[in-house]
Motif scaffolding. Structure first.
Motif, PDB file in Angstrom:
ATOM      1  N   UNK A 169      -6.564   4.059   7.808  1.00 43.07           N
ATOM      2  CA  UNK A 169      -5.875   4.995   6.924  1.00 43.07           C
ATOM      3  C   UNK A 169      -4.620   4.431   6.297  1.00 43.07           C
ATOM      4  N   UNK A 170      -4.451   3.122   6.368  1.00 39.39           N
ATOM      5  CA  UNK A 170      -3.281   2.461   5.765  1.00 39.39           C
ATOM      6  C   UNK A 170      -3.607   2.056   4.333  1.00 39.39           C
ATOM      7  N   UNK A 171      -2.594   2.048   3.492  1.00 42.58           N
ATOM      8  CA  UNK A 171      -2.812   1.678   2.093  1.00 42.58           C
ATOM      9  C   UNK A 171      -3.366   0.256   1.999  1.00 42.58           C
ATOM     10  N   UNK A 172      -4.440   0.096   1.220  1.00 45.08           N
ATOM     11  CA  UNK A 172      -5.087  -1.205   1.067  1.00 45.08           C
ATOM     12  C   UNK A 172      -5.109  -1.655  -0.393  1.00 45.08           C
ATOM     13  N   UNK A 173      -5.108  -0.698  -1.304  1.00 42.91           N
ATOM     14  CA  UNK A 173      -5.168  -1.056  -2.731  1.00 42.91           C
ATOM     15  C   UNK A 173      -4.661   0.145  -3.528  1.00 42.91           C
ATOM     16  N   UNK A 174      -3.820  -0.108  -4.522  1.00 44.81           N
ATOM     17  CA  UNK A 174      -3.339   0.978  -5.382  1.00 44.81           C
ATOM     18  C   UNK A 174      -3.635   0.657  -6.841  1.00 44.81           C
ATOM     19  N   UNK A 175      -3.899   1.717  -7.591  1.00 47.09           N
ATOM     20  CA  UNK A 175      -4.163   1.574  -9.017  1.00 47.09           C
ATOM     21  C   UNK A 175      -3.261   2.521  -9.806  1.00 47.09           C
ATOM     22  N   UNK A 176      -2.902   2.084 -11.012  1.00 46.73           N
ATOM     23  CA  UNK A 176      -2.222   2.974 -11.953  1.00 46.73           C
ATOM     24  C   UNK A 176      -3.079   3.099 -13.208  1.00 46.73           C
TER      25      UNK A 176
END
Length: 555
Positions: A337-344
Motif C-alpha cells: 500500500x505504499x506509493x509506487x508510481x504517480x501520474x499528473x
C-alpha cells in the motif's frame, strides 16, 4: 494608483496583484463616515473594558482613527513600523489567496463600508472588520507571528471543488445582504444556495477544517479562562452586537483545543459558542498540532489520494527534494500500500526548493508527468543519496542503457541521457528509447512518446495545494465572479449626506453654529424622520455648542 501604494504592491508577488483594487477614498459618503465614527465610539467605550489590553494601544500603532474611515496610505505608514502592510481588495477572497497574503504579512482590507442598516453586524467583510478588527491585534508580536504562520500553513491546505463553490455562495450572500435594494427573495435564494452546498460537504477538506480554526481564533477568539476572558477575535472587536452578546451565559465558552475544527460556523449569524485560549503560546501549539495532520507534513499515499480527489493542482515532493506540481491523476501502490508510481494530467512543472528547474516548466510537461517512487532492488541506500562513483559502480552512467528495477516491481529500461543533481542529491534521470512497466506488465511509458524524465526519491515526504514555483506556474483561481454591487444614490439621499457633512465640517473646524444646527434640525424633521444617526450627530453638536431648550429637547 499613487506611488506609495505602488511601492507596497512591488513587495508582493505579482500573481497576487490581480486581487488588489484601489480604495477610491472619495466614494465614502458623509453618512459612511458617521457610521464609522458611531461604531468606533460605541465599541471603544465597551472594548476598553472587555478587549485584550493590546487592542487599545494597537489602534494607535496601526493608524486607526476614531473620527474617520482609515486611508490605506495612512495605515501603511503605521503598519510598516511593525513589519506589516495592507492592501485593498473587493470583498471575500478565495481562502488560499487570503492565506497567502497573510503569509506575506499583508492584511487584506475590504474597501466596503457597512450600511447604516447593518451597524451592529454585517456578514460582508468591510473596512470596519478588517481595519478596526484585525489590524490592532497584530501590534502584539507573538500574535502577529501566529497570524503569519497560519497563512503559511493555510496556503498549503488541500481543498476540494466543493470548497470553492461554498466560498462563492458565501461571497454572493454577503454581497446581496449588504445591498440595500436587495429583495427578500434574492436573499432567501442566496441563503438556500449556501445551505445546499454546506449540506453536501459531508467530509470537509483540510482547508475547510483549517478555516474553522481560523474562525474560532483569529475571527472569534477569546483569551483567558472560560470564566474570565477578554476578546481578541476580529469578528468580536468589529461588531457592536457580537462583542456585547458574547458575554451572555447563553453563549458557551469552551477551552480551546484542536477539536474546535469539528465545529462548523455560519457566517451570516451570531455564534452559538466561542473558544477561549490561554494565550498566544497555546494558539501556536494548537495550530502546530493541526498542522501535524496535514498533507504537507505527512506525505505518503493518503496525502496523494487527497490531492487526486481535490482535482486541483497540487505538489508532490520526493524525499530527494524534487517537487512535481500538477493535477494528480493516478497513484499506483505496491503490495504494502505504499506509493509506487504517480501520474499528473495536463500542465506540470518540476521544481526544487520552490524554484522551477530549467527546461522543466509547463510548456515542456504540458501533457502531464509520471514517475516511480521508491527504492531500487539490491541497493543498500536510496538512489537519491548515491554518489556518482556509486552510480557508476551500479552501472548507471550517461550514454549507457540501464535497467532500474524498483522494489515495487516497476521497471525502467532506457538509454541514460542526463542526470540532474542539486545540493548533493540526485533529482532526475532523463532517458531516451525508454520503456516503463509495472510488476503486472502494464506499460506506463513507451519509447515513441519521447524522452522519459524519471523523478528520484524513496518516498513522497510532502503533498501540498498549489504549485511549488508560483511565479512560473500561477494556478491561483480567477478573480471571483461576484462583485460588490454599486449603489445608485438618489437626490434625496445626496441631500441627506449633505446634512451629515455640514455637521462634520462644523465639528472639524471647532465652530458650532447654533443657527445652522436649528436649520439642519428643521430639515431632518421634515424630510428624514427615520434617520436616527444624524439625530445623534446633531445632539452631540448641540451639546458641544451649549445649546438648550426646544432644539435639545426635541432631539
Amino acid at each position: 494608483m499613487n506611488t506609495a501604494y505602488q511601492e507596497i504592491l512591488s513587495g508582493i508577488p505579482a500573481y497576487l496583484h490581480q486581487y488588489v483594487v484601489e480604495q477610491n477614498y472619495e466614494r465614502y459618503t458623509s453618512q459612511d463616515q458617521a457610521v464609522w465614527r458611531y461604531i468606533m465610539r460605541k465599541n471603544l467605550k465597551f472594548l476598553a473594558r472587555y478587549a485584550h489590553p493590546v487592542y487599545m494601544e494597537g489602534l494607535k500603532k496601526t493608524g486607526i482613527s476614531i473620527e474617520h474611515i482609515p486611508d490605506i496610505d495612512e495605515m501603511n505608514k503605521a503598519l510598516g513600523k511593525i513589519g506589516w502592510r495592507a492592501v485593498i481588495v473587493d470583498g471575500f477572497l478565495p481562502p488560499a489567496v487570503f492565506m497567502e497574503f497573510q503569509a506575506h504579512k499583508v492584511l487584506v482590507i475590504s474597501a466596503e463600508m457597512r450600511s447604516i442598516d447593518h451597524v451592529l453586524y454585517t456578514p460582508a467583510p468591510d473596512i470596519v472588520h478588517e481595519a478596526a478588527g484585525h489590524a490592532p491585534i497584530i501590534a502584539d508580536e507573538e500574535y502577529a507571528e501566529y497570524l503569519q504562520k497560519f497563512g503559511e500553513y493555510g496556503m498549503k491546505a488541500m481543498s476540494s471543488k466543493l470548497d470553492f463553490e461554498i466560498y462563492e455562495a458565501i461571497r454572493y450572500l454577503s454581497i446581496i445582504k449588504e445591498y440595500p435594494n436587495a429583495t427578500a427573495q434574492q436573499i432567501a435564494n442566496a441563503e438556500k444556495d449556501l445551505q445546499e452546498r454546506i449540506s453536501e460537504n459531508k467530509n470537509p477538506s483540510e482547508a475547510a477544517l483549517l478555516s474553522r480554526l481560523h474562525w474560532w481564533t483569529v475571527e472569534y477568539g477569546l483569551v483567558g479562562t472560560p470564566d474570565n476572558y477578554t476578546q481578541y477575535g476580529a469578528g468580536l472587536l468589529s461588531s457592536v452586537g457580537e462583542s456585547q452578546a458574547c458575554l451572555s451565559p447563553k453563549i458557551k465558552k469552551l477551552p480551546l483545543t484542536v477539536d474546535c475544527v469539528n465545529y462548523n460556523y455560519d457566517i451570516t449569524s451570531m455564534q452559538p459558542q466561542l473558544f477561549v485560549c490561554t494565550g498566544c503560546k497555546q494558539l501556536m501549539e494548537v495550530l502546530e498540532e493541526f498542522a501535524d495532520t496535514m498533507c504537507f507534513r505527512k506525505g505518503g499515499v493518503k496525502s496523494l489520494i487527497l490531492a487526486l480527489e481535490s482535482e486541483n493542482v497540487a505538489t508532490a515532493q520526493y524525499s530527494s527534494g524534487l517537487q512535481v506540481s500538477g493535477i494528480i491523476s493516478d497513484v499506483i501502490t505496491d503490495r504494502d500500500g505504499t506509493e509506487a508510481y504517480i501520474k499528473t494530467a495536463g500542465k506540470t512543472s518540476l521544481a526544487w526548493n520552490n524554484e522551477e528547474l530549467p527546461g522543466h516548466g509547463t510548456d515542456y510537461h504540458r501533457d502531464g508527468f509520471g514517475s516511480p517512487v521508491g527504492r531500487l532492488q539490491g541497493f543498500e541506500k536510496p538512489l537519491e543519496d548515491c554518489s556518482e562513483t556509486e552510480l557508476q559502480t551500479a552501472g548507471i552512467e550517461r550514454g549507457k542503457r540501464i535497467e532500474l528495477i524498483f522494489e515495487s516491481g516497476v521497471i525502467v529500461n532506457g538509454l541514460l541521457k542526463k542526470m540532474l543533481r542539486r545540493d548533493g542529491k540526485n533529482l532526475l534521470l532523463t532517458l531516451e528509447n525508454c520503456t516503463v512497466i509495472t510488476a503486472g506488465g502494464e506499460v506506463l511509458f513507451r519509447p515513441e512518446w519521447g524522452d522519459y524524465d524519471m523523478a528520484i526519491g524513496e518516498r513522497i515526504t510532502s503533498v501540498f495545494a498549489g504549485s511549488a514555483d508560483k511565479h512560473r506556474f500561477d494556478i491561483n483561481p480567477p478573480v471571483p465572479r461576484s462583485k460588490a454591487i454599486e449603489v445608485e444614490r438618489s437626490a434625496e439621499e445626496l441631500y441627506l449626506y449633505d446634512l451629515y457633512q455640514r455637521i462634520r465640517d462644523m465639528r472639524e473646524k471647532g465652530i458650532i453654529d447654533k443657527t445652522k444646527l436649528e436649520n439642519i434640525h428643521g430639515e431632518l424633521k421634515l424630510k428624514y424622520p427615520d434617520d436616527w444617526l444624524l439625530r445623534i450627530e446633531l445632539l452631540e453638536a448641540t451639546y458641544a455648542a451649549g445649546a438648550n431648550g426646544a432644539l435639545e429637547h426635541s432631539l
